[in-house]
Structures are given as C-alpha cells and as structure tokens.
Design a protein around this motif. Structure first.
Motif, short mmCIF file in Angstrom:
data_model
loop_
_atom_site.label_atom_id
_atom_site.label_comp_id
_atom_site.label_asym_id
_atom_site.label_seq_id
_atom_site.Cartn_x
_atom_site.Cartn_y
_atom_site.Cartn_z
N GLN A 182 10.91 0.07 -2.16
CA GLN A 182 11.08 1.30 -2.93
C GLN A 182 11.41 0.92 -4.38
N PRO A 183 10.36 0.62 -5.18
CA PRO A 183 10.61 0.18 -6.55
C PRO A 183 11.15 1.28 -7.46
N GLN A 184 10.87 2.53 -7.12
CA GLN A 184 11.39 3.67 -7.87
C GLN A 184 11.85 4.73 -6.87
N LYS A 185 12.59 5.70 -7.36
CA LYS A 185 13.19 6.70 -6.47
C LYS A 185 12.17 7.37 -5.55
N LYS A 186 11.05 7.80 -6.08
CA LYS A 186 10.07 8.53 -5.29
C LYS A 186 8.83 7.71 -4.93
N VAL A 187 8.90 6.41 -5.12
CA VAL A 187 7.75 5.54 -4.82
C VAL A 187 8.15 4.61 -3.67
N ILE A 188 7.43 4.76 -2.55
CA ILE A 188 7.66 3.88 -1.40
C ILE A 188 6.34 3.19 -1.09
N LEU A 189 6.39 1.87 -1.04
CA LEU A 189 5.22 1.07 -0.73
C LEU A 189 5.45 0.36 0.60
N ILE A 213 0.84 -1.19 0.00
CA ILE A 213 0.00 0.00 0.00
C ILE A 213 0.88 1.25 0.00
N ASP A 214 0.30 2.36 -0.42
CA ASP A 214 1.08 3.60 -0.46
C ASP A 214 1.13 4.25 0.93
N GLY A 215 1.88 5.32 1.03
CA GLY A 215 2.08 5.99 2.31
C GLY A 215 0.81 6.53 2.92
N GLU A 216 -0.06 7.07 2.09
CA GLU A 216 -1.31 7.64 2.58
C GLU A 216 -2.17 6.58 3.25
N GLU A 217 -2.28 5.43 2.60
CA GLU A 217 -3.08 4.34 3.17
C GLU A 217 -2.40 3.77 4.42
N ALA A 218 -1.07 3.71 4.41
CA ALA A 218 -0.34 3.23 5.58
C ALA A 218 -0.59 4.15 6.78
N MET A 219 -0.55 5.46 6.54
CA MET A 219 -0.82 6.41 7.62
C MET A 219 -2.25 6.28 8.11
N PHE A 220 -3.18 6.01 7.22
CA PHE A 220 -4.57 5.81 7.60
C PHE A 220 -4.70 4.61 8.54
N HIS A 221 -4.07 3.49 8.18
CA HIS A 221 -4.16 2.28 9.00
C HIS A 221 -3.46 2.45 10.35
N LEU A 222 -2.37 3.19 10.36
CA LEU A 222 -1.62 3.43 11.60
C LEU A 222 -2.23 4.55 12.43
N ASP A 248 4.28 -2.71 3.43
CA ASP A 248 3.71 -4.04 3.55
C ASP A 248 2.54 -4.00 4.54
N ARG A 249 1.34 -4.29 4.04
CA ARG A 249 0.14 -4.24 4.87
C ARG A 249 0.26 -5.20 6.07
N ASP A 250 0.82 -6.39 5.84
CA ASP A 250 0.95 -7.37 6.91
C ASP A 250 1.88 -6.88 8.02
N SER A 251 2.97 -6.21 7.66
CA SER A 251 3.89 -5.72 8.68
C SER A 251 3.26 -4.60 9.49
N ILE A 252 2.40 -3.81 8.87
CA ILE A 252 1.69 -2.76 9.60
C ILE A 252 0.73 -3.40 10.60
N ASN A 253 0.02 -4.43 10.17
CA ASN A 253 -0.89 -5.13 11.08
C ASN A 253 -0.11 -5.79 12.23
N GLU A 254 1.06 -6.37 11.92
CA GLU A 254 1.90 -6.98 12.96
C GLU A 254 2.39 -5.92 13.94
N TYR A 255 2.75 -4.75 13.44
CA TYR A 255 3.20 -3.66 14.31
C TYR A 255 2.08 -3.24 15.25
N ILE A 256 0.88 -3.12 14.72
CA ILE A 256 -0.26 -2.75 15.57
C ILE A 256 -0.53 -3.84 16.60
N GLU A 257 -0.51 -5.09 16.18
CA GLU A 257 -0.76 -6.21 17.10
C GLU A 257 0.32 -6.29 18.19
#
Length: 89
Positions: free
Chosen positions: A64-71, A34-43, A73-82
C-alpha cells in the motif's frame, strides 16, 4: 554474398548475447505488482470484499504505497492458486 565461419563456442556465445539483448528489450514482461482489478481477474473473483478477505488473512501479498492505492504481488497470487490445485485421479 559473404559466408562467415565461426567456431562453435563463438557461435553459441554470440547466440546467448543476442537472446540476452532481445529479452532486455522486451516490453511485454508482466509487472510484479498489479492493481485490484487485475488481481480479481487472475483469481476469477468478482467481489472486492473477497479480495480484501484474502489480503486480510495473509493469503496474498500486497503493498500500500499510498492511502488509497493497494497493489498485489502477482507471484503470491499464482502461488495461492497453485496451493489450491486438486490432482486428478
């Protein structure tokens, strides 16, 4: 009207095939990355600096598949919250 009789094993095999087919056609499966905006929403954070801090400290996975694109991992965000769950008394 026709009535079709099936043996129990055949019925459950057919049922499993139908479920498998429906799940393969589902379009609303969440993306793994997911992108940064969605990651911030979930967090539930509003600051990109906080998101960068979590990324830099290795608390959430990212790609980081491209210089200005950072994606993220939805699962790691959920693990962080848990990992920060507080049990009630």
């Amino acid at each position: 009207m026709q009535v079709v009789c099936l043996q129990e094993e055949a019925f459950y095999a057919l049922f499993d095939k139908v479920i498998e087919h429906v799940e393969s056609k589902r379009k609303d499966k969440p993306d793994k990355w997911i992108d940064g905006e969605e990651a911030m929403f979930h967090l539930k954070i509003k600051s990109t600096t906080t998101l960068q801090k979590l990324r830099d400290e290795g608390k959430i996975r990212f790609s980081q598949p491209q210089k200005k694109v950072i994606l993220y991992d939805r699962d790691s965000i959920n693990e962080y919250i848990e990992a920060h769950v507080r049990e009630t008394f």
